[in-house]
Design an enzyme around this catalytic site. Structure first.
Site, PDB file in Angstrom:
ATOM      1  CB  SER A 175      -1.868  20.725 -43.556  1.00  0.00           C
ATOM      2  OG  SER A 175      -1.791  19.354 -44.613  1.00  0.00           O
ATOM      3  CG  HIS A 203      -1.332  24.007 -41.729  1.00  0.00           C
ATOM      4  ND1 HIS A 203      -2.417  25.147 -41.955  1.00  0.00           N
ATOM      5  CD2 HIS A 203      -1.059  23.675 -42.625  1.00  0.00           C
ATOM      6  CE1 HIS A 203      -2.746  25.178 -43.409  1.00  0.00           C
ATOM      7  NE2 HIS A 203      -1.429  23.866 -43.070  1.00  0.00           N
ATOM      8  CE  LYS A 234      -0.234  25.716 -45.860  1.00  0.00           C
ATOM      9  NZ  LYS A 234       0.294  24.757 -45.935  1.00  0.00           N
TER      10      LYS A 234
HETATM   11  C1  LIG Z   1       1.352  23.966 -46.492  1.00  0.00           C
HETATM   12  C2  LIG Z   1       2.474  22.340 -46.953  1.00  0.00           C
HETATM   13  C3  LIG Z   1       3.466  22.582 -47.344  1.00  0.00           C
HETATM   14  C4  LIG Z   1       3.845  23.562 -48.452  1.00  0.00           C
HETATM   15  O1  LIG Z   1       4.018  24.891 -47.709  1.00  0.00           O
HETATM   16  P1  LIG Z   1       3.769  26.054 -49.957  1.00  0.00           P
HETATM   17  O2  LIG Z   1       4.580  27.115 -48.700  1.00  0.00           O
HETATM   18  O3  LIG Z   1       2.528  26.222 -49.793  1.00  0.00           O
HETATM   19  O4  LIG Z   1       4.717  24.666 -50.382  1.00  0.00           O
HETATM   20  C5  LIG Z   1       3.797  21.737 -46.620  1.00  0.00           C
HETATM   21  N1  LIG Z   1       4.006  21.346 -45.493  1.00  0.00           N
HETATM   22  C6  LIG Z   1       1.733  20.981 -45.248  1.00  0.00           C
HETATM   23  C7  LIG Z   1       1.856  20.439 -43.988  1.00  0.00           C
HETATM   24  C8  LIG Z   1       1.516  21.928 -45.384  1.00  0.00           C
HETATM   25  O5  LIG Z   1       0.090  22.228 -45.325  1.00  0.00           O
END
Ligand SMILES: *Cc1c(COP(=O)(O)O)cnc(C)c1O
Length: 386
Positions: A175, A203, A234
């Protein structure tokens, strides 16, 4: 006491504050009375504002109300939840799937369901905070291996006592660095040493692979990675997390993951939006094509400006600046020149690797990317950083 702690953070350039923005479309936001180019959203395919996705949320709200009322184990599964789980199962090509309130909650629930006290977790050092928190919660022994370093991982696997339940954890697309996990090698190691492999594809889902199924599709490893997690927040443009895997695993997680059992189900509108987003991803592959050509344009521009980037292959383009103060200054100057991109500082990234994390989407125009690069050139000249 709070005041002193806050002052300490301020002195270290580590204070975080919330920035009110007046609106956010895909590629720009209204901030401080003007329009600035947004280069820090994970809405990679612009689906948060897609008319069909918005309409699906509206219809579901009118039909089912704004909230789900309770945990699904208490008040039942609404049609939008069931439909989304079916859609995710088909999209990912697994037997079953399970929704969570967020990606964070999926990690927090699934990891401790997979392994507990007496087990061993080996996680990539750059794994997300939600993975780290979940590992702690699991009460398993927890070690990290150097980022993407399969030799290091193998030495940790070798040195453990045999027959020990072991879980290897990695992200698909990292990320904060935008690079890929060496999934083929990780799978081989997991198979060779009898460990489970858990991939957080927050991602990758929606953008990686020939049809946007994610990092596992990218590496053609669907048959060797039987389960993984992702987020709806995302590329899918709404909110919530999910696990995909076998029927048995999903049934087990329903019965053990506390972050599934003891929290209210996603609002119906959110689930309906994600189902529609999945259909749009299939029907409008041109979004991914635009994303990747925008990504290439920004990447080439950053390289031409002499920026230092990690080995990213994704729309996450981090420009490494080193200390937190430099990153903060750089972000402030960029904003002054009309570009909104956040400084990422410890503890989100390791000390000394503060950065501006640019993310580009399908919605940026080539003019916007060129304007952003122009602003960047000015900021580099002004600050002497990079
Ligand atoms: C954004 C993210 C999460 C958390 O996801 P949300 O739905 O925003 O809680 C978990 N793992 C990674 C690698 C992320 O980038």
């Amino acid at each position: 006491m709070f005041r002193e702690k806050l002052q300490q953070l301020r002195d270290q350039s580590l204070l975080r504050v919330l920035t009110p923005v007046e609106s956010a479309t895909g590629s720009s936001i209204h901030y401080g009375g003007r329009e600035v180019i947004l280069l820090s959203s994970n809405d990679y395919l612009g689906l948060t504002m897609h008319p069909e996705v918005v309409q699906a949320a509206r219809v579901a709200t009118e039909r089912y109300g704004t909230g789900s009322g309770a945990s699904r184990l208490v008040s039942g599964t609404l049609p939008p939840h069931a439909q989304l789980e079916t859609a995710l199962t088909i999209f990912k090509g697994t037997e079953a799937s399970l929704l969570f309130g967020a990606g964070y909650l999926a990690n927090l629930g699934v990891i401790p369901a997979l392994i507990g006290s007496g087990g061993l977790i080996l996680a990539d050092r750059l794994c997300h905070a939600s993975v780290i928190d979940a590992c702690r919660l699991s009460q398993a022994d927890f070690r990290v291996f150097r980022h993407g370093d399969c030799d290091h991982l193998e030495s940790l696997l070798r040195s453990r006592t045999t027959d020990r339940s072991t879980l290897i954890i990695t992200e698909g697309v990292f990320s904060m660095d935008g690079d890929l996990a060496p999934l083929p090698d990780l799978v081989s190691l997991a198979e060779r040493y009898g460990a489970m492999l858990y991939v957080d594809d927050a991602h990758g889902t929606g953008i990686m692979g020939g049809t946007g199924r994610g990092t596992i599709e990218h590496f053609d490893l669907e048959r060797r990675i039987p389960f993984h997690m992702g987020t709806l927040s995302k590329a899918l443009g709404s909110y919530g997390g999910f696990l995909v895997g076998t029927h048995e695993l999903v049934q087990y997680v329903i019965n053990t993951a506390r972050s599934f059992m003891f929290t209210t189900a996603l609002p119906p509108a959110v689930a309906a939006a994600s189902s529609t987003a999945l259909t749009v991803i299939d029907r409008e592959p041109e979004r991914r094509a635009r994303l990747w050509s925008n990504r290439q344009r920004l990447f080439d521009g950053l390289k031409a400006l002499g920026c230092t980037l990690p080995p990213t292959v994704s729309p996450i383009l981090p420009v490494l600046l080193g200390d937190a103060a430099s990153a903060s200054t750089f972000a402030e100057r960029l904003l002054a020149h009309g570009v909104y991109a956040t400084a990422i500082r410890p503890p989100t990234v390791p000390d000394g690797t503060s950065r501006i994390r640019f993310t580009v989407t399908s919605e940026h125009t080539t003019d916007q990317i060129d304007e952003a690069l122009h602003a960047l050139r000015l900021v580099i000249r002004e600050t002497g950083l990079v």
